[in-house]
Design a protein around this motif. Sequence first.
Motif, PDB file in Angstrom:
ATOM      1  N   LYS A  69       1.049  -1.229   0.002  1.00 59.83           N
ATOM      2  CA  LYS A  69       0.107   0.022  -0.052  1.00 59.83           C
ATOM      3  C   LYS A  69       1.072   1.225  -0.032  1.00 59.83           C
ATOM      4  O   LYS A  69       0.511   2.377  -0.504  1.00 59.83           O
ATOM      5  CB  LYS A  69      -0.953  -0.020   1.351  1.00 59.83           C
ATOM      6  N   LEU A  70       1.837   1.242   0.573  1.00 58.97           N
ATOM      7  CA  LEU A  70       2.764   2.283   0.680  1.00 58.97           C
ATOM      8  C   LEU A  70       3.444   2.827  -0.713  1.00 58.97           C
ATOM      9  O   LEU A  70       3.300   3.835  -1.077  1.00 58.97           O
ATOM     10  CB  LEU A  70       3.930   2.015   1.875  1.00 58.97           C
ATOM     11  N   ALA A  71       3.951   1.608  -1.327  1.00 58.19           N
ATOM     12  CA  ALA A  71       4.441   1.725  -2.877  1.00 58.19           C
ATOM     13  C   ALA A  71       3.356   2.309  -3.751  1.00 58.19           C
ATOM     14  O   ALA A  71       3.491   3.043  -4.602  1.00 58.19           O
ATOM     15  CB  ALA A  71       4.877   0.413  -2.958  1.00 58.19           C
ATOM     16  N   ILE A  72       2.148   1.732  -3.377  1.00 57.64           N
ATOM     17  CA  ILE A  72       0.921   2.150  -4.479  1.00 57.64           C
ATOM     18  C   ILE A  72       0.673   3.633  -4.156  1.00 57.64           C
ATOM     19  O   ILE A  72       0.669   4.293  -5.164  1.00 57.64           O
ATOM     20  CB  ILE A  72      -0.205   1.419  -4.031  1.00 57.64           C
ATOM     21  N   GLY A  73       0.747   4.192  -3.116  1.00 62.25           N
ATOM     22  CA  GLY A  73       0.481   5.473  -2.558  1.00 62.25           C
ATOM     23  C   GLY A  73       1.278   6.273  -3.335  1.00 62.25           C
ATOM     24  O   GLY A  73       1.135   7.544  -3.870  1.00 62.25           O
TER      25      GLY A  73
END
Length: 259
Positions: free
Chosen positions: A80-84
């Motif tokens: 989720k961090l990378a997607i954000g």
Amino acid sequence: MLPAEREHLIITFLKTNKKATIHDLAIEFKVHEATIRRDLNKLEQFNQIKRTHGGVVLNDSEVWDELNFDDRESSYYYEKLAIGHQAAEFVENGDTLFIDSGSTTIHFARALTQKNNLTIITNDIHIASILKSTSNQVIVTGGILYKDNYLLNGMITNDTLKLFNPSKLFLATPALDLEKGVTHFNETLTSTKIQMVNQAKQIYVLTDSSKLDKVSLYNVCPTHRIDTLITDHTNHKINWTSYETKLNHLVTVDTNICH
């Protein structure tokens, strides 16, 4: 009780209770927690369950519920961090944005703190609090507060959304299927997502790959309306060629850069 019998009963327990902790299961079946961990390891190998921070849920293609925000935020955290961070690359100074409430879009909001001259409309008070110290204009929709998830929803929320025609929507979802599109398990929450889709020019769906090939009860958005899907590629059960073929634009992130 044989391990195979207990594993079957664990699945039955999860179907009834939606989620459980290792401690819950140890008490339920009157065994040590180490025994439950071995059972869960085996069930996980066969993709029957999904481990979360401090607990376990069924790994099912049909989504009927989801964990509270704190549990969801810790699940697939680096994905989720990378997607954000990747999603923020699609935002240009001067854009007008809808940001949907979600455990992935919260990371997207954090990545926007270096952007300028944005107008951001959100139904998430957590997202609003992250962006309040930036130079961007932040508009909160109002509505009924869902305390476990920081989101605002209901008639007031939908009426407020109708006032805006943003250039981009960054949409969260618990389920996405190539045939059914974006779906959701909660009729009330679905109406707000649909309103966002109707008002926005471009739609970006932000979701980790555990939500792909999943279907829930209520339709939100057909696949052809998604301009860009931003996800991770860690789910090896996904037919990525189909997603590349049927979607307008697929972006998969490298989670290693976030570790």
